[in-house]
Motif scaffolding. Sequence first.
Motif, short mmCIF file in Angstrom:
data_model
loop_
_atom_site.label_atom_id
_atom_site.label_comp_id
_atom_site.label_asym_id
_atom_site.label_seq_id
_atom_site.Cartn_x
_atom_site.Cartn_y
_atom_site.Cartn_z
N UNK A 1 18.67 -6.05 3.78
CA UNK A 1 18.34 -7.41 4.15
C UNK A 1 17.11 -7.48 5.03
N UNK A 2 16.78 -6.37 5.69
CA UNK A 2 15.63 -6.37 6.59
C UNK A 2 14.32 -6.26 5.83
N UNK A 3 14.37 -5.92 4.53
CA UNK A 3 13.13 -5.80 3.76
C UNK A 3 12.55 -7.17 3.49
N UNK A 4 11.29 -7.39 3.83
CA UNK A 4 10.68 -8.69 3.54
C UNK A 4 10.30 -8.79 2.07
N UNK A 5 10.07 -9.95 1.57
CA UNK A 5 9.64 -10.13 0.18
C UNK A 5 8.24 -9.57 0.01
N UNK A 6 7.87 -9.38 -1.26
CA UNK A 6 6.55 -8.80 -1.54
C UNK A 6 5.42 -9.69 -1.04
N UNK A 7 5.71 -10.99 -0.83
CA UNK A 7 4.66 -11.91 -0.39
C UNK A 7 4.36 -11.79 1.09
N UNK A 8 5.20 -11.09 1.86
CA UNK A 8 4.98 -10.94 3.30
C UNK A 8 3.69 -10.16 3.55
N UNK B 1 1.10 -7.25 4.53
CA UNK B 1 1.19 -5.80 4.30
C UNK B 1 1.73 -5.06 5.50
N UNK B 2 1.37 -5.48 6.70
CA UNK B 2 1.83 -4.78 7.90
C UNK B 2 3.34 -4.92 8.07
N UNK B 3 3.87 -6.12 7.80
CA UNK B 3 5.32 -6.35 7.93
C UNK B 3 6.08 -5.55 6.88
N UNK B 4 5.55 -5.53 5.68
CA UNK B 4 6.20 -4.75 4.62
C UNK B 4 6.19 -3.26 4.97
N UNK B 5 5.06 -2.79 5.47
CA UNK B 5 4.93 -1.38 5.80
C UNK B 5 5.94 -0.96 6.85
N UNK B 6 6.08 -1.77 7.89
CA UNK B 6 7.02 -1.45 8.96
C UNK B 6 8.46 -1.40 8.45
N UNK B 7 8.84 -2.37 7.63
CA UNK B 7 10.22 -2.42 7.12
C UNK B 7 10.52 -1.28 6.17
N UNK C 1 3.16 -5.46 -6.74
CA UNK C 1 2.16 -6.36 -6.16
C UNK C 1 1.02 -5.59 -5.52
N UNK C 2 1.35 -4.46 -4.89
CA UNK C 2 0.31 -3.65 -4.25
C UNK C 2 -0.61 -3.01 -5.28
N UNK C 3 -0.02 -2.53 -6.36
CA UNK C 3 -0.85 -1.94 -7.41
C UNK C 3 -1.73 -3.01 -8.05
N UNK C 4 -1.18 -4.25 -8.14
CA UNK C 4 -2.00 -5.35 -8.67
C UNK C 4 -3.20 -5.65 -7.79
N UNK C 5 -2.99 -5.60 -6.49
CA UNK C 5 -4.09 -5.81 -5.54
C UNK C 5 -5.17 -4.75 -5.70
N UNK D 1 -9.64 -6.43 -0.02
CA UNK D 1 -8.34 -5.74 -0.04
C UNK D 1 -8.42 -4.54 0.90
N UNK D 2 -7.46 -4.45 1.77
CA UNK D 2 -7.40 -3.30 2.69
C UNK D 2 -6.75 -2.13 1.94
N UNK D 3 -7.58 -1.31 1.31
CA UNK D 3 -7.06 -0.22 0.49
C UNK D 3 -6.26 0.79 1.31
#
Length: 444
Positions: free
Chosen positions: A5-12, A14-20, A51-55, A67-69
């Motif tokens: 439940x702590x995982x944010x959606x893909x739209x969050x 990048x920093x929030x996704x990375x931390x989770x 989503x990240x691969x799409x970016x 894009x911050x590669x």
Amino acid sequence: MAAAGALPAAAASPEARLESVRALAGLFREAQPREMATESTFGVLLEILMSTSGEIEQACKDSRELVDLDTCLLLITECFRCLRNACVECTKNQHILRNLGLISTSVHLIRLLHGIKIKEELLLTALRCSLQFLGNVAAGNGDSQKSIWKCAFPDLFLTCLTYSDEKVIAYCCMVLFTCLNSEKVRELLDPGNLTVAVRVLKVYKDQLESEWSVTLLELMMAKVSEKNPVTSKDVNVFVSHAAFLAECFQKTCEAVLKLTSAADAEDEEALVTIRLLDVLCEMTSNNGQLECLQALPGLLETAIDTLRLTHFAGKQSVNVFTATHAMTGQEEISHPAVGFKSHLIRLIGNLCYKNKENQDKVYELDGIPLILDNSSIDDNNPFVSQWAVYAIRNLTEQNERNQEFIARMEERRLADNSALESMGLEVEKRDKNLILRSARKKPS
């Protein structure tokens, strides 16, 4: 599961996704969180990867995309760490990840990462984790192995084996060998796909990493030992790799001398040398491949030099290269170098088969007395007498100089007459000439 439940959606962000994702990867190091993981958790990870691969793809198409590669790569790496950890000893998660399509997504991402110019260390870390995930999702899981093979063979393996990074190569080999079964071995060693097998051996030759090479040579040995390993149209493919295998043997041959020490009985470089010799013996037993190997510069010389070195080593001290007759017939020698000198003599004999140039070369290298000196029964080298007979007959066929040389050795008592007799040969005087011929059977 709370962590899911702590995982944010893909739209969050990048920093929030990375931390989770990084936190979840840490949780999955423990068995209980792995077992409690739900499909929805992995679905979010799949969304993040896609989503990240799409970016990244969009940034590659349009350089104006901001894009911050670096962050994208870090996020991909942590997703793969999470997936890698989730598969450890957990068949349930392996099935979920495969059914969600994470295997094909991972293979696509590896190919994408290979084609972009980014910081090398970040790229290599992402590749390492992605390959570790594929290895873990395949471990003990036949369905996942089939899925990886379908998506990745042969292109992905050829791509990853080109890297100079030892860990990328090792993990790639791990995935390859985890997926192999008897059916896939036939596909791997099909002449059209043989480049993958040779690429693994080339890695060994360049980097002296032999763990996978020994296994692969065992597989190649089984393939070339078949009665009809390749059709006539495929012979050229095997021949094109024969020179490479011979080069590997020439480079590593002296490693076998490590086996004079009991402490080095499992030395991997020496084991590769032994299996390379076995493969070359089988390849030179095939008429379609023999001519190519006979013409290779240095292979015959290497075989003779190695026979001389091992023969000398066996006389310097008591070791596996020392001729012995102590066996009772009920004992079994399991040392990996048993038969090595027999196979060297077999290779020399094969290389001299109906080849005058190589026959003469053995004479010039003083190889004939060496072969005769190794022709006696030796429990460390089963069938050595038979292979010596074969080699001498190939050396003397339509070669008067070699015939006369052996005959004069006998006349001067430089050759052991009993050795010639045991080989079914004898010397006969005809006028002023000495002729080597097959011994006549004595009446019983």
